[in-house]
Design an enzyme around this catalytic site. Structure first.
Site, short mmCIF file in Angstrom:
data_model
loop_
_atom_site.label_atom_id
_atom_site.label_comp_id
_atom_site.label_asym_id
_atom_site.label_seq_id
_atom_site.Cartn_x
_atom_site.Cartn_y
_atom_site.Cartn_z
N ASN A 10 0.82 -1.22 0.00
CA ASN A 10 0.00 0.00 0.00
C ASN A 10 0.86 1.28 0.00
OD1 ASN A 10 -1.67 2.13 0.84
ND2 ASN A 10 -3.09 0.69 1.81
N LYS A 13 -0.08 3.96 2.65
CA LYS A 13 0.35 3.55 3.98
C LYS A 13 1.84 3.85 4.15
CE LYS A 13 -0.34 -0.87 6.06
NZ LYS A 13 -1.10 -2.12 6.13
N GLU A 37 -2.40 -12.83 4.01
CA GLU A 37 -2.81 -12.64 5.41
C GLU A 37 -3.56 -13.88 5.88
OE1 GLU A 37 -4.79 -8.92 6.18
OE2 GLU A 37 -3.22 -7.79 5.15
N ASP A 65 -0.40 -3.94 10.33
CA ASP A 65 -1.73 -4.28 9.85
C ASP A 65 -2.73 -3.38 10.57
OD1 ASP A 65 -2.77 -6.20 7.92
OD2 ASP A 65 -4.13 -6.72 9.55
N ASP A 142 -10.99 6.10 4.85
CA ASP A 142 -10.88 7.49 5.33
C ASP A 142 -12.13 8.34 5.11
OD1 ASP A 142 -8.45 7.23 6.56
OD2 ASP A 142 -7.28 8.06 4.90
P1 ITT Z 1 -0.48 -4.25 3.36
O1 ITT Z 1 0.11 -4.74 2.08
O2 ITT Z 1 0.47 -3.48 4.20
O3 ITT Z 1 -1.21 -5.34 4.13
P2 ITT Z 1 -3.17 -3.17 3.02
O4 ITT Z 1 -3.74 -2.00 2.30
O5 ITT Z 1 -3.68 -4.51 2.66
O6 ITT Z 1 -1.58 -3.14 2.90
P3 ITT Z 1 -4.16 -3.48 5.74
O7 ITT Z 1 -4.42 -4.94 5.53
O8 ITT Z 1 -3.46 -3.06 6.96
O9 ITT Z 1 -3.31 -2.86 4.54
O10 ITT Z 1 -5.47 -2.63 5.62
C1 ITT Z 1 -6.75 -3.12 5.85
C2 ITT Z 1 -7.76 -2.26 5.17
O11 ITT Z 1 -7.91 -1.08 5.94
C3 ITT Z 1 -7.40 -1.83 3.76
O12 ITT Z 1 -8.58 -1.85 2.98
C4 ITT Z 1 -6.89 -0.43 3.91
O13 ITT Z 1 -7.21 0.35 2.77
C5 ITT Z 1 -7.67 0.05 5.14
N1 ITT Z 1 -6.87 1.00 5.91
C6 ITT Z 1 -5.69 0.76 6.54
N2 ITT Z 1 -5.23 1.89 7.09
C7 ITT Z 1 -6.14 2.85 6.81
C8 ITT Z 1 -6.22 4.22 7.09
O14 ITT Z 1 -5.27 4.87 7.74
N3 ITT Z 1 -7.28 4.89 6.64
C9 ITT Z 1 -8.26 4.27 5.95
N4 ITT Z 1 -8.26 2.99 5.63
C10 ITT Z 1 -7.20 2.27 6.05
#
Ligand code: ITT
Length: 197
Positions: A10, A13, A37, A65, A142
């Protein structure tokens, strides 16, 4: 500047994490890698599995995560936030919440591997789910999340404002402080061994 590899798929992120850790003297180097995951009940379990999957990378490695937890939905989407968002987006969530409490929180668990040691940090931000998506900034959930004490969603805040109070910032600032203290201990140890020598 200390360099740490940050493994994630991401970009947003990564951008947030890099901006949060820069003032702590940490420069993140992005390793774009998809880590499957596991089906798990907690973010902590997912982060442990992610660290297991990056053992081939040298030096300090950071993974995290995050999830959006809605207590009136028994914590859903929570640890399943990623899959739910990919499959469904916002509409079913908004539908489910029409007659339920809108309190929600975001949580991040960050895991840092330092040699054979692992340290974990978590951060939470409380808020409510908006009645409709609001704003164009940020990413993921968000536009739905209004942090407590604010009237705008995360997507309506500037990235500096979001990084001032987000779940990610709360977890990673703990990590930044931990690293600074660890470094001070190392420096003191070196000074002590110089005294002894
Ligand atoms: P990784 O490869 O790091 O796992 P990811 O986008 O899959 O990236 P997560 O599994 O941690 O990351 O995220 C879970 C969901 O929550 C995913 O749909 C993200 O878009 C959302 N998310 C994570 N952090 C967020 C934030 O700060 N604001 C809004 N949505 C968020």
């Amino acid at each position: 500047m200390r360099e740490i590899r940050f493994v994630s798929t991401n970009t947003e992120k990564f951008r947030e994490a890099a901006a949060i850790l820069r003032p702590h003297g940490i420069r993140l180097r992005w390793v774009r890698r998809e880590i499957p995951e596991p089906q798990a009940w907690t973010l902590e379990e997912v982060v442990k599995a992610k660290l297991d999957a990056v053992q081939d990378l040298p030096g300090p490695v950071l993974v995290e995560d995050s999830g959006l937890f809605i207590p009136s939905l028994k914590g859903f989407p929570g640890v399943y936030s990623k899959h739910f968002f990919k499959l469904w987006g916002f509409p079913p969530l908004l539908e489910l919440l029409r007659r339920r409490g809108r309190h929600a929180y975001f949580k991040t668990v960050a895991g840092l591997r330092l040699g054979r040691r692992r340290v974990y940090f978590s951060g939470v931000v409380q808020g409510t789910i908006a009645r409709r998506p609001r704003g164009r900034g940020g990413f993921g959930y968000d536009p739905l999340f209004i942090p407590r004490g604010h009237s705008r969603s995360f997507a309506e805040l500037s990235s500096e404002e979001k990084n001032g109070l987000s779940h990610r910032a709360r977890a990673l600032r703990k990590l930044g402080r931990h690293e600074k203290e660890a470094l001070q201990v190392e420096v003191t140890r070196d000074e002590m061994s110089l005294d002894v020598a």
